[in-house]
Scaffold this motif. Structure first.
Motif, PDB file in Angstrom:
ATOM      1  N   UNK A 101       0.818  -1.214   0.000  1.00 51.93           N
ATOM      2  CA  UNK A 101       0.000   0.000   0.000  1.00 51.93           C
ATOM      3  C   UNK A 101       0.852   1.265   0.000  1.00 51.93           C
ATOM      4  N   UNK A 102       2.146   1.136   0.201  1.00 51.24           N
ATOM      5  CA  UNK A 102       3.019   2.298   0.344  1.00 51.24           C
ATOM      6  C   UNK A 102       3.435   2.807  -1.037  1.00 51.24           C
ATOM      7  N   UNK A 103       2.587   3.658  -1.587  1.00 49.78           N
ATOM      8  CA  UNK A 103       2.831   4.212  -2.915  1.00 49.78           C
ATOM      9  C   UNK A 103       3.144   5.697  -2.856  1.00 49.78           C
ATOM     10  N   UNK A 104       2.925   6.387  -3.950  1.00 51.30           N
ATOM     11  CA  UNK A 104       3.260   7.807  -4.023  1.00 51.30           C
ATOM     12  C   UNK A 104       2.461   8.642  -3.030  1.00 51.30           C
ATOM     13  N   UNK A 105       1.172   8.307  -2.845  1.00 47.17           N
ATOM     14  CA  UNK A 105       0.322   9.123  -1.970  1.00 47.17           C
ATOM     15  C   UNK A 105       0.461   8.741  -0.508  1.00 47.17           C
ATOM     16  N   UNK A 106       0.739   7.494  -0.223  1.00 46.80           N
ATOM     17  CA  UNK A 106       0.886   7.013   1.165  1.00 46.80           C
ATOM     18  C   UNK A 106       2.211   6.266   1.253  1.00 46.80           C
ATOM     19  N   UNK A 107       3.244   6.969   1.693  1.00 49.76           N
ATOM     20  CA  UNK A 107       4.546   6.329   1.843  1.00 49.76           C
ATOM     21  C   UNK A 107       5.628   6.877   0.929  1.00 49.76           C
ATOM     22  N   UNK A 108       5.238   7.671  -0.064  1.00 51.81           N
ATOM     23  CA  UNK A 108       6.219   8.167  -1.019  1.00 51.81           C
ATOM     24  C   UNK A 108       6.692   9.582  -0.783  1.00 51.81           C
ATOM     25  N   UNK A 110       8.467  10.920   1.539  1.00 52.61           N
ATOM     26  CA  UNK A 110       9.859  11.062   1.937  1.00 52.61           C
ATOM     27  C   UNK A 110      10.785  11.117   0.737  1.00 52.61           C
ATOM     28  N   UNK A 111      10.575  10.195  -0.192  1.00 53.94           N
ATOM     29  CA  UNK A 111      11.363  10.206  -1.421  1.00 53.94           C
ATOM     30  C   UNK A 111      11.165  11.512  -2.181  1.00 53.94           C
ATOM     31  N   UNK A 112       9.915  11.924  -2.303  1.00 47.89           N
ATOM     32  CA  UNK A 112       9.628  13.156  -3.036  1.00 47.89           C
ATOM     33  C   UNK A 112      10.247  14.363  -2.350  1.00 47.89           C
ATOM     34  N   UNK A 113      10.250  14.363  -1.018  1.00 47.85           N
ATOM     35  CA  UNK A 113      10.825  15.488  -0.289  1.00 47.85           C
ATOM     36  C   UNK A 113      12.340  15.549  -0.487  1.00 47.85           C
ATOM     37  N   UNK A 211      12.358  13.077   8.268  1.00 47.68           N
ATOM     38  CA  UNK A 211      13.198  11.928   7.928  1.00 47.68           C
ATOM     39  C   UNK A 211      13.881  12.129   6.586  1.00 47.68           C
ATOM     40  N   UNK A 212      13.229  12.843   5.664  1.00 48.18           N
ATOM     41  CA  UNK A 212      13.887  13.150   4.391  1.00 48.18           C
ATOM     42  C   UNK A 212      15.151  13.961   4.622  1.00 48.18           C
ATOM     43  N   UNK A 213      15.084  14.916   5.555  1.00 46.58           N
ATOM     44  CA  UNK A 213      16.279  15.695   5.896  1.00 46.58           C
ATOM     45  C   UNK A 213      17.394  14.765   6.366  1.00 46.58           C
ATOM     46  N   UNK A 223      15.281   7.376  -3.898  1.00 43.32           N
ATOM     47  CA  UNK A 223      14.490   6.141  -3.811  1.00 43.32           C
ATOM     48  C   UNK A 223      14.724   5.369  -2.516  1.00 43.32           C
ATOM     49  N   UNK A 224      15.913   5.491  -1.946  1.00 48.28           N
ATOM     50  CA  UNK A 224      16.178   4.792  -0.697  1.00 48.28           C
ATOM     51  C   UNK A 224      15.428   5.415   0.474  1.00 48.28           C
ATOM     52  N   UNK A 225      15.030   6.682   0.356  1.00 52.79           N
ATOM     53  CA  UNK A 225      14.201   7.277   1.407  1.00 52.79           C
ATOM     54  C   UNK A 225      12.886   6.526   1.520  1.00 52.79           C
ATOM     55  N   UNK A 226      12.328   6.136   0.377  1.00 53.11           N
ATOM     56  CA  UNK A 226      11.099   5.328   0.429  1.00 53.11           C
ATOM     57  C   UNK A 226      11.402   3.920   0.931  1.00 53.11           C
ATOM     58  N   UNK A 227      12.504   3.340   0.442  1.00 53.84           N
ATOM     59  CA  UNK A 227      12.858   1.998   0.882  1.00 53.84           C
ATOM     60  C   UNK A 227      13.094   1.921   2.379  1.00 53.84           C
ATOM     61  N   UNK A 228      13.763   2.928   2.926  1.00 52.87           N
ATOM     62  CA  UNK A 228      14.013   2.941   4.366  1.00 52.87           C
ATOM     63  C   UNK A 228      12.719   3.141   5.145  1.00 52.87           C
TER      64      UNK A 228
END
Length: 270
Positions: A101-108, A110-113, A211-213, A223-228
């Motif tokens: 369920x962790x996609x662009x809208x829910x979970x993504x 951090x990567x985008x930031x 967390x993105x910071x 991409x690893x921001x999402x993976x983490x």
């Protein structure tokens, strides 16, 4: 001439691990030298980066991972895992359901930031002031979406995880552990947002932004921001799925049966 054996070995060649009978190496380090000597967070860093973190780097990464473990059953990833756990599947299936369920809208976010903060840092490096770099980047992002990833929260006026994480980054910057550019970029976004929304509800940094910071300051690619985050949230997914398996429900739906309409076949009026 290359043999089929050599070709197959090269096909699966990896620097992450090396396995032979009686030998397991992670990034060229024998597993027996790691067990009991380094923590799980250090192993994550080792496998992803190829070396071991400094103690302060490890502490920052651990703080980010701890902060993201759970946000209650209203989070789609947690709700989906809890429902899956009642459907006769194993814990691994329930965890996979939640993680998927962790996609662009829910979970993504951090990567985008991280991507957004990187854009700001790049503009600043090209000569723009922090304020101008933030404004240009924010405008570009908001032409695609009215949401700025990593800022604002639908539940929390001020995300309770923001301040302790940023205090850790502040100290790490002061001690020379990290550079501080990504922290500066994120804080400038907050400042610009506050000016633009003067008199309206503030939109401070949320868990994804904080967390993105950290991930960006530690040198992890977007991409690893999402993976983490997925690794972190998997802990909460597991805990909720396990709790649900002990509650005796079968085929749990999104609402209690008592609040469902008497006849599901009724058509809406009007």
């Amino acid at each position: 001439m290359t043999s089929a054996h050599d070709e197959a070995a090269q096909w699966w060649a990896t620097a992450v691990s090396h396995i032979e009978p009686g030998s397991i190496e992670l990034r060229d380090r024998p597993i027996q030298q790691l067990i009991g000597e380094i923590g799980f967070v250090d192993v994550i860093w080792l496998l992803l980066r190829g070396d071991l973190p400094l103690p302060r780097q490890s502490a920052l990464l651990e703080a980010a991972l701890v902060a993201g473990v759970d946000h209650g059953p209203q989070a789609p990833s947690i709700a989906a895992a809890r429902m899956a756990a009642t459907c006769g599947v194993g814990l691994n299936n329930a965890i996979a359901t939640g993680v998927n369920m962790l996609g662009d809208a829910h979970g993504g976010a951090g990567q985008q930031c991280v991507e957004m903060l990187t854009d700001i840092r790049t503009l600043h490096g090209a000569g723009a002031g922090w304020d101008e770099a933030a404004r240009q980047t924010m405008d570009a992002w908001q032409r695609r979406s009215r949401y700025l990833p990593g800022f604002g929260h639908r539940f929390h006026p001020r995300d309770p995880r923001r301040d302790p994480l940023l205090r850790l980054v502040d100290r790490a910057v002061a001690d020379g552990v990290v550079g501080g550019d990504f922290l500066q970029a994120a804080q400038t976004v907050e400042t610009v947002l506050a000016r633009r929304r003067e008199g309206a509800r503030p939109v401070p940094m949320n868990i994804d932004g904080a967390t993105a910071v950290i991930y960006a300051e530690l040198g992890f690619q977007p991409p690893l921001a999402r993976g983490l985050f997925v690794l972190s949230r998997s802990v909460g997914v597991l805990a909720h799925a396990w709790e649900e398996t002990g509650q005796g429900r079968r085929n749990k739906g999104p609402l209690p049966r008592s609040v469902l309409p008497a006849r599901l076949t009724d058509k809406p009026q009007g």
